[in-house]
Design an enzyme around this catalytic site. Structure first.
Site, PDB file in Angstrom:
ATOM      1  N   TRP A   1      -0.043   4.264   8.684  1.00 16.12           N
ATOM      2  CA  TRP A   1      -1.637   3.364   7.985  1.00 16.12           C
ATOM      3  C   TRP A   1      -1.332   2.358   6.662  1.00 16.12           C
ATOM      4  O   TRP A   1      -0.181   2.693   6.527  1.00 16.12           O
ATOM      5  CB  TRP A   1      -2.894   3.975   7.946  1.00 16.12           C
ATOM      6  N   SER A   2      -2.034   3.372   5.569  1.00 14.98           N
ATOM      7  CA  SER A   2      -1.931   2.972   3.992  1.00 14.98           C
ATOM      8  C   SER A   2      -0.894   2.965   3.437  1.00 14.98           C
ATOM      9  O   SER A   2      -0.883   2.556   2.262  1.00 14.98           O
ATOM     10  CB  SER A   2      -3.451   2.729   3.693  1.00 14.98           C
ATOM     11  N   CYS A   3      -0.668   4.040   3.675  1.00 12.79           N
ATOM     12  CA  CYS A   3       0.678   4.897   2.435  1.00 12.79           C
ATOM     13  C   CYS A   3       2.391   3.670   2.789  1.00 12.79           C
ATOM     14  O   CYS A   3       2.761   3.549   1.991  1.00 12.79           O
ATOM     15  CB  CYS A   3       1.130   5.797   3.445  1.00 12.79           C
ATOM     16  N   THR A   4       1.794   3.161   3.882  1.00 17.02           N
ATOM     17  CA  THR A   4       2.513   2.100   4.516  1.00 17.02           C
ATOM     18  C   THR A   4       2.576   1.360   2.645  1.00 17.02           C
ATOM     19  O   THR A   4       3.590   0.656   2.187  1.00 17.02           O
ATOM     20  CB  THR A   4       2.353   0.731   5.211  1.00 17.02           C
ATOM     21  N   LYS A   5       1.909   0.681   1.917  1.00 19.88           N
ATOM     22  CA  LYS A   5       1.509  -0.299   1.360  1.00 19.88           C
ATOM     23  C   LYS A   5       2.459   0.529  -0.032  1.00 19.88           C
ATOM     24  O   LYS A   5       2.683  -0.457  -0.802  1.00 19.88           O
ATOM     25  CB  LYS A   5       0.153  -0.384   0.326  1.00 19.88           C
TER      26      LYS A   5
END
Length: 382
Positions: free
Chosen positions: A67-71
């Site tokens: 999820w937002s750890c991709t950011k």
């Protein structure tokens, strides 16, 4: 106590115990935790199950949607271009992407995109998850629409479109898509098993996430036309979307990175070590300093929490009590995954799991692991 696989420095025994306990009680289904200090792995642990039926064990090479750890990986990719003098964080986005000036966005700066303050935190409705997976078309839609609040005045977490926006800057400057850039400039050179846009050949290694409990009250009473509702409902989609091939294949640099704790800690240890890892220089110390240029300090219009954003990363704030003070940056993923980078201790901490927890900025398990890791890091300094 549940059995763990992998290795850890004895100083991090408490972290290992917390993971084992949570696997034993069923709080965790499958998970991995990793800590890298000074470029050296001191914790690389995993255990549990990759599936809900307890048929497939979580293995060393198991990956899942983070999820937002991709950011954070997307941000790092942009900072590589900053370091090379190809991207100026204080320049207008339209300098690199002229179409983005439409709808009154001429004054939006690159650092506004990287700090979630652009005013474009989602898509004008109607929009579907399938639309989001069509990255070129949905990116063009973002360029055409008007901002939802004045850029630079407040943060509003760019939940699903962060990678569309930042990735388009990378494509305009470099010519490669975000996923290819990350593979060739970051994940590949550092030997990190992380993917934005997952090849079909890797699907068999994926541990599907288990969605968190549904809470219909999360947006109850919110302004139906406000920034939060427009962001969370544009598009409407559950965690089950990550099980679908079209989601896995797309390059959604805000939310569909696939990896594990080892790969995330490995990648981000280059920041922890001042921009150089294993003799390979990715960033200069000056570029690393950009991360800590505070851009906001206040309520986030989407998440509602009091957040501080630097350039590309969150900074410690009251909303994240498990982070100590210091030169630390971080971000979390839906369900509890996390990346924490401490440049003073030269440490990168990561946790990735498949049973999603509740909470906007990490779950109770996130708190346990990060707190235990910092306690051990502090002991190591004394």
């Amino acid at each position: 106590m549940a059995d763990l696989e992998g290795v850890y420095d004895p100083r991090f025994a408490e972290l290992a115990e917390r993971l084992s306990e949570n696997l034993d009680t069923g709080e965790e289904l499958g998970a991995s935790v990793a800590v890298v200090v000074g470029g050296e792995s001191v914790v690389d642990l995993w255990g549990g199950w990759a599936d809900r039926r307890h048929m497939v064990p979580w293995r060393r090479d198991t990956i899942t949607n983070v999820w937002s750890c991709t950011k954070t990986v997307t941000s790092l990719a942009a900072l590589v271009l900053v370091d090379r003098g190809l991207l100026d964080v204080d320049a207008s986005v339209a300098r690199y992407w002229p179409e983005f000036a439409a709808g009154g966005k001429k004054g939006v700066l690159v650092r506004h995109l990287l700090s979630h303050t652009s005013g474009v935190s989602g898509w004008d409705r109607p929009v579907t998850v399938a639309d989001v997976c069509d990255v070129p078309a949905s990116t063009a839609r973002l360029a055409a629409q008007a901002p939802w609040w004045p850029s630079g005045t407040a943060s509003g977490c760019h939940l699903l479109n962060y990678g569309h926006l930042v990735g388009e800057l990378i494509r305009r400057i470099d010519g490669r898509t975000l996923g290819r850039f990350v593979a060739e400039e970051i994940a590949g050179p550092f030997g990190a098993d992380f993917h934005i846009g997952l090849p079909d050949s890797e699907f068999d290694r994926v541990a599907d996430v288990v969605p968190p409990p549904f809470r219909s009250s999360d947006l109850a009473g919110a302004d139906p036309n406000g920034v939060a509702v427009r962001t969370f409902t544009g598009p409407v989609g559950g965690a089950e979307e990550s099980w679908r091939p079209q989601w896995r294949r797309a390059e959604i640099g805000a939310a569909n990175g696939h990896g594990n704790a080892r790969s995330l800690a490995r990648i981000h240890s280059v920041i922890a070590c001042g921009g150089t890892l294993d003799g390979m220089r990715l960033l200069s110390p000056r570029t690393v300093d950009q991360i800590f240029r505070q851009q906001t300090d206040g309520p986030d219009l989407v998440l509602g929490a009091h957040l501080r954003f630097g350039i590309g990363f969150g900074l410690p704030s009251p909303a994240v009590p498990y982070l100590p003070s210091g030169r630390i940056c971080f971000w979390t993923g839906w369900g509890g995954s996390v990346v924490v980078i401490d440049t003073e201790r030269q440490a990168a901490i990561s946790y990735v799991m498949n049973r999603m927890g509740t909470g906007l900025l990490g779950s109770d398990r996130t708190d346990q692991y990060v707190t235990a890791a910092f306690a051990s890091l502090e002991k190591a300094r004394t």
